[in-house]
Enzyme design. Structure first.
Site, short mmCIF file in Angstrom:
data_model
loop_
_atom_site.label_atom_id
_atom_site.label_comp_id
_atom_site.label_asym_id
_atom_site.label_seq_id
_atom_site.Cartn_x
_atom_site.Cartn_y
_atom_site.Cartn_z
N ARG A 1 0.83 -1.21 0.00
CA ARG A 1 0.00 0.00 0.00
C ARG A 1 0.87 1.26 0.00
O ARG A 1 0.58 2.23 -0.70
CB ARG A 1 -0.91 -0.03 1.23
CG ARG A 1 -1.81 1.21 1.40
CD ARG A 1 -2.65 1.06 2.68
NE ARG A 1 -3.45 2.24 2.97
CZ ARG A 1 -4.63 2.48 2.45
NH1 ARG A 1 -5.15 1.63 1.59
NH2 ARG A 1 -5.29 3.58 2.77
N HIS B 1 0.78 4.32 -2.66
CA HIS B 1 0.54 5.71 -2.26
C HIS B 1 1.73 6.61 -2.60
O HIS B 1 1.55 7.80 -2.83
CB HIS B 1 0.22 5.77 -0.76
CG HIS B 1 -1.18 5.37 -0.44
ND1 HIS B 1 -1.97 6.02 0.48
CD2 HIS B 1 -1.95 4.36 -0.94
CE1 HIS B 1 -3.15 5.44 0.54
NE2 HIS B 1 -3.17 4.42 -0.31
N SER C 1 8.68 10.08 -1.73
CA SER C 1 8.25 11.28 -1.00
C SER C 1 7.26 10.95 0.11
O SER C 1 7.11 11.73 1.06
CB SER C 1 7.64 12.31 -1.96
OG SER C 1 6.59 11.74 -2.73
N ASN D 1 -3.45 8.94 4.28
CA ASN D 1 -2.27 8.19 4.71
C ASN D 1 -2.15 8.02 6.22
O ASN D 1 -1.45 7.11 6.69
CB ASN D 1 -1.00 8.85 4.19
CG ASN D 1 -0.86 8.74 2.69
OD1 ASN D 1 -1.37 7.80 2.08
ND2 ASN D 1 -0.18 9.70 2.07
N PRO E 1 -6.82 8.10 -4.98
CA PRO E 1 -8.25 7.80 -5.14
C PRO E 1 -8.85 7.32 -3.83
O PRO E 1 -8.36 6.34 -3.24
CB PRO E 1 -8.26 6.69 -6.20
CG PRO E 1 -6.90 6.06 -6.12
CD PRO E 1 -5.96 7.16 -5.72
N HIS F 1 -6.21 -5.71 -2.29
CA HIS F 1 -7.09 -5.76 -1.12
C HIS F 1 -7.34 -7.18 -0.65
O HIS F 1 -8.08 -7.39 0.31
CB HIS F 1 -8.44 -5.09 -1.46
CG HIS F 1 -8.34 -3.62 -1.65
ND1 HIS F 1 -9.40 -2.83 -2.08
CD2 HIS F 1 -7.29 -2.75 -1.48
CE1 HIS F 1 -9.03 -1.57 -2.17
NE2 HIS F 1 -7.75 -1.49 -1.81
#
Length: 450
Positions: free
Chosen positions: A153, A157, A167, A185, A254, A284
């Site tokens: 994940r 992200h 970053s 986050n 999203p 997922h």
């Protein structure tokens, strides 16, 4: 950048072009790997009869041999980038030894202006890089299997905000709220300490060589494997970004309440297809979610308490039994009073990397609105059905989409930096990047190590 043109004089030209082409066929130069078919290229004969004059590029090289491309003006850098792309196009269609040699010469100087990643990038500069990351992730995984979905994940992200530049790993400061503290986050991203430990081990072994962005890409791959998914070679050479902004994360990631059109548009903005969208949603199949992503009155993602048009407030696309189970875990005020409560995203096999996410989805067990959205679009639903039918197909396509995602807007060459500490941008007075002779696996990859 230091470059010694005379080193090419001793090369056996005829044996040079083919290995060079093959070594890059998985990166940016696939056209070199196969012969050109004149029937597929309408201007092939014109190019052969009127080959490119390399003299338009070589003088610029000689002028700049003693300086770094990064110090050139912005317009000159753009010129150089167009030069190398133009050179590549013509050389790919003219296979003489002379052109191959000259292209290699130009490429060695200008590669830092192109976004190329290489499998085995650290083979020369830090041979144990991937092993160190793998061992660090595996050790953490044995203590908590939640490490794997968290790192996958985190990589996603990272790539969706400013590209795969690490970053998302940067800490906030008094003057800046970083990506990791944006609502999408925080608190959902976890186990930054695993990346920290991998980076610390790499710095002890190969200081200033391996980027945080590459560490995260390796760690995501290793997490897939540890969870039961397929392994895949990760092209490396990413550089670390120097900007991390919470607002950009909020705008670019999203959310779990997007519909099919919004999801498709979000992925398309990152050059990812509808297939990539459905495939990557399959992540997922492992991991957990906080209640705030799908429950709570006033929550845009709510499916349990106040779903629009539902008499009982429950999303009709959600199994009633599953809804009652979720309600028992996530009360309507859980976001306020129980912010750290989590549930598995895949009810069937929550810790195994398989196709059961899709099986659950087709049986009204999808957790998020964005999950159910995959069934509202004919193309997306057909893909979901295909993965229900064939777990092998899903597993194979997942590796391809991860590789594609891992190359979103990457920084390479002299762009960005190699962060010494993934949480902090290097000080302004840090040592200058060392180029060329500290490059990656390819002899022509002029990528820096800071």
């Amino acid at each position: 950048m230091r470059f010694v043109a005379s080193s090419f004089n001793e090369l056996d030209f005829s044996s040079f072009c083919h290995p060079f082409a093959v070594s890059h066929q998985d990166a940016c130069f696939t056209s070199f790997a196969e012969p050109m078919d004149p029937e597929e290229l309408p201007d092939y004969h014109d190019v052969i009869e009127h080959p490119m004059d390399f003299g338009t590029i070589l003088p610029g090289m000689h002028i700049a041999l003693s300086s770094n491309l990064s110090h050139a003006s912005e317009s000159r850098q753009e010129e150089q980038q167009q030069d190398v792309l133009y050179t590549y196009r013509h050389t790919a269609m003219t296979t003489t030894k002379r052109h191959c040699l000259r292209f290699a010469t130009v490429l060695a100087y200008l590669l830092s202006a192109t976004a190329c990643l290489d499998v085995g990038f650290y083979d020369r500069t830090c041979p144990s890089a991937e092993t160190i990351v793998q061992q660090t992730v595996a050790t953490a995984f044995t203590k908590n299997s939640g490490v794997a979905p968290a790192l996958i994940r985190m990589h996603f992200h990272d790539c969706f905000v400013r590209g795969c530049d690490g970053s998302v790993l940067i800490d906030s400061t008094a003057n800046n709220t970083a990506e990791k503290d944006a609502p999408p986050n925080n608190p959902s991203l976890r186990f930054f300490d695993v990346v920290d430990r991998a980076k610390a081990a790499l710095e002890a072994q190969c200081p200033g060589v391996v980027s945080c962005a590459d560490v995260l890409a390796f760690a995501a791959r290793d997490s897939v494997v540890l969870s039961g998914g397929l392994g895949y070679p990760v092209p490396a050479g990413r550089r670390d970004g120097q900007i991390s902004n919470a607002t950009e994360a909020l705008n670019d990631l999203p959310p779990p309440f997007f519909n099919a059109t919004q999801l498709a548009d979000s992925f398309a903005s990152k050059n990812l297809s509808i297939e990539d969208l459905v495939v990557l949603s399959g992540a997922h199949t492992i991991g957990v979610s906080h209640c705030s992503s799908f429950a709570g009155i006033g929550n845009q993602g709510d499916r349990l308490y106040n779903f629009s048009g539902s008499a009982d407030g429950i999303d009709p696309a959600l199994s009633k039994a599953y809804a009652f189970l979720l309600k028992s875990i996530c009360p309507s005020n859980s976001g306020q009073f129980f912010p750290n409560t989590m549930v598995f995203m895949d009810l069937i096999t929550p810790e195994g990397f398989d196709n059961k996410y899709y099986v659950g989805l087709t049986n009204n067990l999808g957790l998020f609105k964005s999950d159910v959205a995959l069934l509202t679009n004919a193309t997306m639903k057909a893909l979901v059905d295909s993965f229900v039918s064939s777990e092998a197909t899903f597993r194979t396509k997942f590796t391809r989409s991860m590789l594609k995602m891992g190359q979103i807007e990457v920084l390479t060459g002299t762009q960005g930096e190699i962060r010494r500490n993934c949480r902090v941008i290097n000080p302004a007075n840090a040592a200058d990047d060392v180029l060329a002779d500290q490059s990656g696996s390819s002899g022509f990859t002029g990528v820096a190590a800071s």
